[in-house]
Design an enzyme around this catalytic site. Structure first.
Site, PDB file in Angstrom:
ATOM      1  N   THR A   1       0.833  -1.189   0.000  1.00 15.96           N
ATOM      2  CA  THR A   1       0.000   0.000   0.000  1.00 15.96           C
ATOM      3  C   THR A   1       0.874   1.247   0.000  1.00 15.96           C
ATOM      4  O   THR A   1       2.016   1.230   0.446  1.00 15.96           O
ATOM      5  CB  THR A   1      -0.907   0.031   1.237  1.00 15.96           C
ATOM      6  OG1 THR A   1      -0.077   0.024   2.418  1.00 15.96           O
ATOM      7  CG2 THR A   1      -1.819  -1.188   1.271  1.00 15.96           C
TER       8      THR A   1
ATOM      9  N   GLU B   1      -5.948  -3.720  -1.229  1.00 13.68           N
ATOM     10  CA  GLU B   1      -6.439  -4.852  -0.451  1.00 13.68           C
ATOM     11  C   GLU B   1      -7.593  -5.599  -1.126  1.00 13.68           C
ATOM     12  O   GLU B   1      -7.944  -6.702  -0.702  1.00 13.68           O
ATOM     13  CB  GLU B   1      -6.905  -4.372   0.935  1.00 13.68           C
ATOM     14  CG  GLU B   1      -5.770  -3.916   1.830  1.00 13.68           C
ATOM     15  CD  GLU B   1      -5.448  -2.437   1.717  1.00 13.68           C
ATOM     16  OE1 GLU B   1      -4.918  -1.859   2.667  1.00 13.68           O
ATOM     17  OE2 GLU B   1      -5.734  -1.840   0.630  1.00 13.68           O
TER      18      GLU B   1
ATOM     19  N   LYS C   1     -14.481  16.940  10.656  1.00 16.25           N
ATOM     20  CA  LYS C   1     -15.456  16.865  11.755  1.00 16.25           C
ATOM     21  C   LYS C   1     -15.574  18.236  12.398  1.00 16.25           C
ATOM     22  O   LYS C   1     -14.696  18.678  13.135  1.00 16.25           O
ATOM     23  CB  LYS C   1     -15.049  15.818  12.784  1.00 16.25           C
ATOM     24  CG  LYS C   1     -16.176  15.494  13.759  1.00 16.25           C
ATOM     25  CD  LYS C   1     -15.892  14.250  14.577  1.00 16.25           C
ATOM     26  CE  LYS C   1     -17.123  13.826  15.374  1.00 16.25           C
ATOM     27  NZ  LYS C   1     -16.878  12.582  16.140  1.00 16.25           N
TER      28      LYS C   1
ATOM     29  N   TRP D   1     -20.093  15.720  10.381  1.00 19.75           N
ATOM     30  CA  TRP D   1     -19.113  15.392   9.345  1.00 19.75           C
ATOM     31  C   TRP D   1     -19.344  16.222   8.090  1.00 19.75           C
ATOM     32  O   TRP D   1     -20.478  16.430   7.661  1.00 19.75           O
ATOM     33  CB  TRP D   1     -19.200  13.913   8.987  1.00 19.75           C
ATOM     34  CG  TRP D   1     -18.799  12.985  10.084  1.00 19.75           C
ATOM     35  CD1 TRP D   1     -19.616  12.180  10.812  1.00 19.75           C
ATOM     36  CD2 TRP D   1     -17.477  12.769  10.585  1.00 19.75           C
ATOM     37  NE1 TRP D   1     -18.903  11.468  11.742  1.00 19.75           N
ATOM     38  CE2 TRP D   1     -17.575  11.809  11.630  1.00 19.75           C
ATOM     39  CE3 TRP D   1     -16.220  13.282  10.270  1.00 19.75           C
ATOM     40  CZ2 TRP D   1     -16.476  11.361  12.336  1.00 19.75           C
ATOM     41  CZ3 TRP D   1     -15.128  12.840  10.979  1.00 19.75           C
ATOM     42  CH2 TRP D   1     -15.256  11.890  11.995  1.00 19.75           C
TER      43      TRP D   1
END
Length: 550
Positions: free
Chosen positions: A183, A330, A440, A445
């Site tokens: 990654t 992934e 936030k 959010w």
């Protein structure tokens, strides 16, 4: 037992393209043109490479690193390693020396195949990669005079010269490792994801489905996404199986060169990240009528969400369908895809309504399960409004990281993706943000992706990046970094007024900063952690604006 138990090995499908389309081309961009070879030549050279690797001490399960751009020799390494049972470890050329050192040593690469024009980037690691026993250097015109102090360096052509063109692929377990990808853009050390033959076999078949990328042997494919990133989104495997013409840009990925390849080679399908297609769009608009893109029918776009305005421009201007995909290293990486029409009921929709669906991350691929959960891992409703953590599982989804399990990233057989989103009643996934990139503010959010897409839709804006900045009262507030089109002139007030048309007052950015460029990760995504770090290093402070109570 009614059916034969043939193992799902990639070696059972990789030679197919050369059988059914032996004279089809693999085209590699070079400094002053292109280099061509047929599928049959590519297949024979892959078998020769397998013999050479075996003589160099590479056996089943050994890791072979590739430090290469997209090109025919990289494709040969894909083919050879998969066939002989070695593990192909695609090294990201754009990573820092520190990350590369960690990845090579963590994987335990025994041999690395490197493009000569990338050799200086690998040379700096000569004293810190003790597991590497040999380096094989692939040379294009202009780089014949390479030299290196890396161990047992040999020219690629000399390495395979005289080797047999038939290698008897071994019978191994379908669960044996096939590839290793790490990654990027994470905190801490990169994490390895080990792909298996079975997982990539199923991923390859699914990728070719009509409601997926719809790949066919009649296609000409230009994979702009690097083959060192998530196995090139699986496209090299699918193309080898089908025998479709492949066009590979090597390191030449400027918009002008890509447009020339698209036009000259009659490309029908291409794949890349949004920044690539934004650059192509800008050049087409600046040079109307210069490029013949009449063969191009669809673009696959992933890595990050393409702005709806970009999707619509390609359709309205060029008649090209942009297929949005969502996934990650992934997930091998294909998880969801969104096309303009994915079921019969959508045929009757207006074009505007169809494009509302294209702007979503898409529907889950067959064979996978995907859902959204709250913090206690309770499933949330698919109402298109409720936002939750996205979890996924299935036969080509990572179950643990290579030699670094990290159980906190997995729950009851599910991968915790780190993405946050919602699912609508028609089972379309809508990505709200990476969990670490949400803003936030006052306990509520704000989606940086939604703000970015809205800002980019404004004429004169080429790119927008929204990041959170600390606020003494509201915890965090959004700040927008904006790159203007060349010669464009857009004011801060114009951007904020434009955002106010779609967002509540408290969701608007507290500041708009005009910049020349936004830093990108090694895979072409906006690197928000670098943006945040740069702002902190500069001592950036939010302006004292009106009170934005939630």
């Amino acid at each position: 037992m009614a059916m034969q138990r043939t193992p799902l090995l990639m070696s059972n499908i990789l030679d197919r393209g050369a059988k059914v389309a032996p004279h089809e081309e693999i085209v590699t961009a070079t400094e002053d043109g292109v280099r061509r070879q047929t599928y049959l030549e590519t297949r024979n050279r892959a078998h020769q490479l397998a013999h050479a690797l075996r003589q160099a001490g590479i056996g089943v399960g050994d890791r072979v690193g590739t430090f290469m751009w997209n090109g025919s020799r990289h494709l040969e390494a894909y083919h050879a390693c998969a066939g002989m049972g070695a593990v192909l470890h695609t090294l990201n050329i754009r990573l820092s020396p520190k990350d590369l050192e960690y990845i090579i040593n963590h994987a335990g690469d025994k041999l690395i195949i490197v493009d000569a024009d990338a050799l200086p980037l690998l040379q700096v690691l000569k004293d810190v990669i003790p597991t590497v026993e040999q380096v094989v250097v692939a040379t294009e015109a202009g780089f014949e005079g390479w030299s290196t102090s890396l161990p047992k360096a040999v020219d690629y052509e000399a390495f395979i010269d005289g080797q047999p063109t038939e290698y008897d692929w071994p019978e191994i377990s379908e669960n044996a490792p096939l590839g290793l990808c790490y990654t990027s853009g994470t905190t801490g050390n990169p994490k390895g994801v080990e792909y298996e033959h079975r997982s990539q076999y199923l991923h390859t078949l699914t990728q070719c489905m009509t409601d997926s990328m719809g790949l066919s042997g009649a296609d000409t494919v230009l994979g702009v996404v690097p083959m060192f990133h998530a196995m090139g989104w699986g496209i090299p495997w699918s193309a080898l199986m089908l025998g479709c013409k492949q066009v590979m840009p090597h390191r030449f990925m400027a918009p002008g060169r890509l447009l020339s390849l698209l036009a000259d080679e009659g490309v029908t399908l291409s794949a890349g990240v949004p920044t690539i297609w934004q650059g192509v769009k800008n050049l087409v608009e600046a040079n109307p009528g210069q490029y013949d893109l009449s063969s191009l029918s669809r673009l696959t776009c992933g890595g990050s969400a393409p702005p709806p305005s970009l999707i619509r421009w390609y359709w309205d201007t060029l008649g090209v369908e942009m297929i949005q995909g969502w996934g990650m290293t992934e997930t091998s990486p294909l998880a969801t895809l969104s096309r303009r029409v994915m079921k019969r009921s959508q045929l009757a929709l207006s074009e505007d309504a169809q494009f509302e669906n294209v702007a979503k991350a898409g529907q889950i691929m067959p064979g996978l399960e995907l859902d959204i959960f709250d913090e206690a891992f309770n499933r949330l409703p698919h109402d298109g409004e409720t936002v939750g953590e996205i979890l996924i599982r299935g036969p080509w989804i990572c179950s643990e990281y290579y030699h670094n399990p990290q159980p906190e990233r997995f729950h009851d057989g599910w991968l915790i993706t780190g993405d946050v989103g919602k699912i609508d009643p028609e089972e379309y996934l809508i990505i709200s943000d990476r969990s670490k990139d949400l803003v936030k503010s006052g306990g509520e959010w704000i989606s940086s992706v939604d703000l970015e897409n809205h800002i980019v839709a404004l004429d004169g804006v080429a790119q927008a990046c929204v990041v959170a900045q600390p606020h003494p009262k509201w915890d965090e507030r959004p700040v927008a970094l904006v790159v203007l089109d060349g010669g464009g002139s857009v004011s801060v007030k114009r951007i904020l007024d434009h955002c106010a048309e779609a967002f509540a007052r408290w969701q608007l950015p507290d500041d708009v900063l005009f910049v020349d460029s936004v830093p990108l990760t090694s895979t072409g995504k906006m690197d928000k952690k670098v943006v945040r770090a740069d702002l902190a290093a500069q001592g950036y402070q939010l302006p004292d604006l009106r009170d934005k109570a939630v």
